[in-house]
Design an enzyme around this catalytic site. Structure first.
Site, mmCIF file in Angstrom:
data_model
loop_
_atom_site.group_PDB
_atom_site.id
_atom_site.type_symbol
_atom_site.label_atom_id
_atom_site.label_comp_id
_atom_site.label_asym_id
_atom_site.label_seq_id
_atom_site.Cartn_x
_atom_site.Cartn_y
_atom_site.Cartn_z
ATOM 1 N N VAL G 102 19.437 -16.916 -27.083
ATOM 2 C CA VAL G 102 20.860 -17.082 -26.978
ATOM 3 C C VAL G 102 21.256 -17.341 -25.528
ATOM 4 O O VAL G 102 20.574 -16.904 -24.604
ATOM 5 C CB VAL G 102 21.598 -15.828 -27.507
ATOM 6 C CG1 VAL G 102 21.324 -15.641 -29.001
ATOM 7 C CG2 VAL G 102 21.193 -14.554 -26.742
ATOM 8 N N VAL G 105 21.404 -14.660 -22.656
ATOM 9 C CA VAL G 105 20.179 -13.963 -22.258
ATOM 10 C C VAL G 105 19.063 -14.981 -21.974
ATOM 11 O O VAL G 105 18.637 -15.148 -20.843
ATOM 12 C CB VAL G 105 19.740 -12.959 -23.349
ATOM 13 C CG1 VAL G 105 18.353 -12.403 -23.047
ATOM 14 C CG2 VAL G 105 20.761 -11.826 -23.435
ATOM 15 N N CYS G 106 18.642 -15.665 -23.025
ATOM 16 C CA CYS G 106 17.454 -16.506 -22.905
ATOM 17 C C CYS G 106 17.697 -17.704 -22.007
ATOM 18 O O CYS G 106 16.751 -18.268 -21.449
ATOM 19 C CB CYS G 106 16.993 -16.947 -24.297
ATOM 20 S SG CYS G 106 16.828 -15.528 -25.410
ATOM 21 N N VAL G 107 18.953 -18.126 -21.871
ATOM 22 C CA VAL G 107 19.288 -19.193 -20.935
ATOM 23 C C VAL G 107 19.729 -18.609 -19.597
ATOM 24 O O VAL G 107 19.255 -19.014 -18.533
ATOM 25 C CB VAL G 107 20.409 -20.098 -21.508
ATOM 26 C CG1 VAL G 107 20.814 -21.160 -20.486
ATOM 27 C CG2 VAL G 107 19.954 -20.743 -22.807
#
Lengths: 194, 194, 194, 194, 194, 194, 194, 194
Positions: G102, G105-107
């Site tokens: 998401v 977070v992941c980006v």
């Protein structure tokens, strides 16, 4: 009055996008609490639960351990499953509350079937979800047209309760759990009552 | 025509989220002004007003000091309260305007009851509020299906007034108070008239 | 088929907030162009045009210089104005297109009156505007319930035209003027045809 | 100050979905009217206008018959076209108004290039369109970050006009044409002035 | 801190469409109440008030009968009016609250001018309105970029009040008047305190 | 049951703005896949395909190479085209699925015509598009009123399939292709089944 | 320039609700097509893919069979995985395109880490998704503040292509596949070119 | 890192309208669970809790029985309360997570104060609520401008956890409780693992 909970399964729930995840979870569990509080005969069913559709939401299983439960082998319309229909008939009720996922199929199909057989059907709209609002609007229209009435879990509860004096604490407890702002009102009230 | 104002209570109002707070307050008071201006027999009622639901909005009490007022001891559907129904019947009117909080219960239940008893019911949609738009849409559908007509405070006022010449200033004053942009039009107009 | 344009007045238009100003202006003028192109008998009316409601939109007056025009002295429902109704009857048409401002009053009231007298009524929804979408939805519901059909200016035009071959350039010209993206298609097409 | 109108082409316009078609057409033509009224040097450019992107909107061509016009053979960023940049430099202006389709490419790229070369850039946001609001928001963010200022055609016009007394009728005429509700105000005002 | 109320005029207000009419009226009057309660030096100004822009909202005039008031003969940017700027300087304040109609011009222009001259500017966003949300977003961006801080009337009031104990009833009275749901809380609270 | 695909043409599609482009493309192709999978007799038609309306979407032509195809010379309502109606009758079906562009004309007109002739009509709402949501809502209302039922491609597919066991992989394949989140469920499931 | 595709996994994708499922799938695959077309070094990574997060979307694996692929054993921030960072450094690029699920977070986490190490980061906003728009707005703000630039797949593609003449068919093919309305333009154009 | 929970009181919560009640309750409790799981020093504070603002949400009190708790006698900005600031300093942390009701006052004021004193501030946006989205956007802008970073409870949790391997079950349990769709993924996964 009997309640049919149709296909609230872990996989299918990920498709529901006409409610926020928190709202929808809350609505489904509120309806379940209402049904238990009023001892509404409740029937659970799932479709293909061993596949991608996933198992029924565990909270529902736990809340209705003794309810008739039909893991349909393939029928998309729960009403096409003879055992399910027999169980509905066995309740002896002519008024049905129906909620499920997705609204346009798992709710609409048994709703239309039940109406055809002379049942009075109340769709619990906020415990039923689907892909988006456009799809919801179209499916609501189809069910209304066939004679279904659209309700929400709160109005179902109020219609069953009829009079606060029947059990203030019990019903109030459900509202406190599922309507955060009603809980706030109760808390502010209680704080002053001391 | 008679007006039923159902459960516009300080606590319950905090649950209303299908209108902005300013809009909703304005709509309720506008409807009240309309009722007073046209001498519409008005009946007030509340549920459980000593608990978290809270007291009736004080402006309504002040505007209708002599109106029949029923603090229902427990009935959720106002129509389940015999005194309330007697008061409705005592007005001798067969057309009812109903507004309340929340739409899906406090408005929908007496609307359905009154329709069943042969009344013609006009729901004042913008002076009635509930949890969110999805719930509102479902409850509107249910009431329409049963035969209720959906109106708003402005169309109620216009239907009662019928002809501006009946009292331009009186009716215009209500619009100026409750429709800010109509007030602007009047002010611009007045400025030029000098 | 006859067209009734009700209360498209400079002041009242400032109340319309269920369409963007550009969209609404375009829709009203498109409907007028449609009516002229098909020689639909058109009747104009205004309420209180010397006061804050303001004069009729000048474009409409210019487009229909010979149309019956009724500046109502006070009646809110145009159908309460005898001259207006006489003019409607004089058209000899039993199908009425009605558009106006605001939808819940200036459109809904004559729509309900005309339906009662046996007319078939088509509300031109996008050339009719009101305070907000909630009010629009409620007023649409009331008119539908009474039997009115909801249309938009484009579908009115298409229903009257029936076949492109009747006059490609004439009808296409209206679309080019009022549907910017159709104009783009025509332009891209034309550029290639060279 | 100079104005760059980038790629307002019939085909590309069909991709614009962050404005309604009527709103966008009005905004683009309003900006063009502003530029003409204030004699802002204006430069037009298109990309691949013989292909699917389509020809420049004809109204723009007609409004600026003598403006430098560059049908770019292939460069996506107009600033990569030497002739275009030369024309910009030839205006002698260090402040640039840029509008175009689509915002994230045809506006953002020359905006970033011009900022890098020391120009002060004002993006005319409502005469620039793109696929959806998410894309618009992201591209606005990128341009802001690089130093561009976001304006709209109305604020551009007001900044250029500075004082109503400079030419009331001229500027008022543009507003009347492109702001329907301002036209209504003027009409109501005029009606009273008689 | 000084407050500048710019162009809240009857005509211009009809252009505001990024707030509902009730919300916007409430916000503007709430800001005015805040300014009076804290004795903030307030300066009023209008543009072209004898024309279509219309007169200043009468409530504001009544609330600030002794405030400097500048009916600008033509300058669009209030900061271009020498008398207005002199009045601002005469307050001796270096922090300015600015609210007005429309945001992208009547607020943004003096905001940028004041920032340039070294003032600290707080834009009261919810007492400032414009054509639509897209225009608002762009104009907010431009003012932020130049260093303005975005506030709302409630946060302005709280920042000035700092401590409830300074005057509970006075400040609470403003909240009760302009925050309907805070009024509800106070009423529920009061009902229990008996 | 027969399917009528009306005017899904390259030019007209650019007018569709009640669905995102990706969503709409997916919905139309999903309906086509459903029709092919269940061998639903399908009839294609276009209007004026040599002009700005543009050619039929190539994917549809390729998917139904042998379907009756009527390039209508001018009739706006496909039902006004005798050959088209003959083809419908030739299917021998009394239940029709109708989808098209734009909803208020190309879908609504043949829907009303077919209902009048005694057909049972199911409008596939999400494979039908138009200018905006307001227009869609009005046209849905008109069709409902006349007796049409509103469905979506997924519910059409489920109604035809009735039982997963009839062909799990075939039907699942369509869902995997057109419901990205169902594809995700299948992939997660498959990954674990290893 | 290098592309990092972070955690586009079957399970995590069901959490994305700031894009419609069709739109998001299309955006992710479009970005992948862009990367392949321009031979952008691409690095894939997943977190906990044997658990509920699920396997990487199969289309991505197939499209980048030879790309470095890191199934992170536990690190939430991909930048905490040494192998991943080594692979990034091995590309020799100082400009990174990052997309993932998401967004917050992941980006956001690897974006902040990469910015800190001196990389120039372009977040591909429409190939990155999260729980809702509020969360997206907050995470965009955080990344902007740290210096990241927000782009979309289309602007990435255009920035890389720079000039249509470099390969009209290749780039046009990607647009035709991922921009349905651009495909329509091409089809209408092609139909006329015959 | 320390967490400041500011004014999550029963009365004030009824003012929050930029989140649905269910979403907001879930977000606040999720943040609290995160803080407990990672042993983040947490400080609670309320304003005027004996009045209409109401008592702190009981769940928070129960979750942090030993946390410093300051019922401020009157200061609106918690940072104006010396005891509160002392407690913050006593944590020895220079990074602060701040969440509260309402965002524009109870969060923004201490955020600005803490930033001024050199703290690094992370606003937990989804556990902070206010009157509407316009007010939220303005207050976010003000805090960003001053240097605050905007986060959400999920990204806070992930940033603290860093690596799933640190405690899969613990962290997973929080996600299962507060992200219904992540719970669904876990359940589907678990069902297959048997």
């Amino acid at each position: 009055m009997a309640l049919l909970m149709v296909d609230h399964q872990a996989g299918l729930l990920s498709l529901v996008r006409d409610f926020s995840p928190d709202d929808f979870k809350n609505n489904v569990l509120a309806l379940a609490d209402i049904a238990r509080f009023f001892n509404i005969p409740t029937i659970l069913t799932t479709s293909f639960e061993d596949g991608p559709n996933g198992p029924m939401v565990p909270e529902l299983k736990e809340m209705f351990p003794d309810a008739p439960y039909f893991a349909r082998p393939g029928q998309i319309n729960a009403w096409d499953n003879e055992d399910f229909v027999k169980a509905v008939k066995a309740t002896g009720k002519k008024q049905l509350l129906i909620a499920g996922v997705v609204t346009d199929v798992c709710v609409a199909f048994p709703t239309l079937s039940a109406l055809e057989e002379g049942y009075e059907v109340f769709v619990v709209t906020d415990a039923s979800g689907t892909f988006n609002q456009t799809t919801r609007d179209a499916s609501w229209s189809r069910m209304e047209q066939a004679g279904a009435q659209l309700m929400n879990w709160f109005s179902v509860g109020c219609e069953l309760h009829r009079d606060w004096r029947n059990d203030i604490e019990g019903f109030g407890g459900i509202l406190a759990k599922h309507l955060p702002h009603y809980a706030n009102l109760m808390q502010s009230y209680g704080a002053q009552q001391g």
